[in-house]
Design a protein around this motif. Structure first.
Motif, PDB file in Angstrom:
ATOM      1  N   HIS A  85       0.815  -1.212   0.000  1.00 16.60           N
ATOM      2  CA  HIS A  85       0.000   0.000   0.000  1.00 16.60           C
ATOM      3  C   HIS A  85       0.851   1.267   0.000  1.00 16.60           C
ATOM      4  O   HIS A  85       0.299   2.374  -0.060  1.00 16.60           O
ATOM      5  N   ARG A  86       2.161   1.118   0.033  1.00 12.98           N
ATOM      6  CA  ARG A  86       3.041   2.276  -0.058  1.00 12.98           C
ATOM      7  C   ARG A  86       3.555   2.494  -1.480  1.00 12.98           C
ATOM      8  O   ARG A  86       4.300   3.455  -1.732  1.00 12.98           O
ATOM      9  N   LEU A  91       1.029  -2.479  -5.591  1.00 12.01           N
ATOM     10  CA  LEU A  91      -0.328  -2.880  -5.226  1.00 12.01           C
ATOM     11  C   LEU A  91      -1.085  -3.410  -6.444  1.00 12.01           C
ATOM     12  O   LEU A  91      -1.760  -4.450  -6.361  1.00 12.01           O
TER      13      LEU A  91
END
Length: 242
Positions: A85-86, A91
């Motif tokens: 998610h960074r 993702l």
């Protein structure tokens, strides 16, 4: 019916009622499974928030007869892969892994090697070049599902692959020498560097960095191959970077 415990990745969830979900999983022990998680939409439940997409969990379930949904009774989170998610490209690549497992594997058909590769891919994404890690994932996926690519000799005449005018054919399942390209419908040009890259991705030295232009060539080739074999392009394919 006896309860079973499996370690599984959450690939897809669908709301079933105000409180329950249908969950698609890919497990090491049983392959793809579909189960009903009663109460899975409640904030407090026996699933410990373990039904989020791309979560690795130890699941307890009750198996149902063929054609029916299994009943999921408990989920204990093993890993969440929060690092995905960074990095948006990582993702999207994770979603791509989940899509192919959900849509291209058969229920109750175990592939332990594919499960391990999927988990390793999710662990690696965002830690290095995303494009090369996805290419490795696709290479292993094809091999595990019975579509291993012929890269050592011409897939048609079995001669050594030489010359600058090689071609790759998803329809034939590998590389074509210059003499065998005529009359083959589905094919695309393959550079000698691209062939070397495919061989590296299939071997133990796959982490050795590929040049950007080679990754770009192989991204198009691999996407076209998977689209041809599945009969339609994966939904996440346009979101993959090189």
């Amino acid at each position: 019916m006896p309860m079973e415990k499996v370690r599984a990745l959450v690939l897809r969830t669908t709301d079933w009622s105000e409180t329950s979900r249908i969950v698609t999983l890919f497990s090491r022990e049983q392959g793809k499974l579909r189960g009903l998680a009663r109460g899975g939409r409640r904030l407090k439940s026996s699933f410990d928030n373990g039904l989020d997409l791309l979560t690795l969990c130890d699941m307890v379930l009750i198996r149902k007869p063929s054609g029916g949904l299994d009943l999921l009774t408990e989920a204990q989170v093993v890993r969440r892969f929060a690092h995905l998610h960074r990095d948006l490209s990582a993702l999207y690549a994770g979603y791509y892994v989940a899509e192919l497992l959900a849509d291209w594997t058969e229920e109750a058909d175990p592939h332990p090697g594919l499960f391990e590769e999927a988990v390793a891919t999710l662990e690696d994404l965002g830690q290095g070049p995303v494009g090369q890690r996805v290419l490795r994932w696709e290479t292993v996926l094809l091999r595990e599902l019975g579509y291993a690519l012929e890269l050592d000799q011409c897939v048609n005449c079995q001669t050594d692959l030489r010359g600058p005018t090689l071609a790759f054919s998803a329809e034939a399942g590998g590389v074509l020498c210059p003499r065998c390209q005529a009359g083959t419908g589905e094919r695309r040009r393959l550079s000698t560097e691209g062939l070397d890259g495919l061989r590296r991705l299939a071997g133990s030295d796959w982490r050795e960095p590929l040049e950007v232009r080679v990754r770009t060539e192989l991204r198009t080739l691999m996407g076209g191959t998977i689209t041809y074999l599945r009969g339609k392009p994966p939904k996440m394919l346009p979101y993959l970077g090189g």
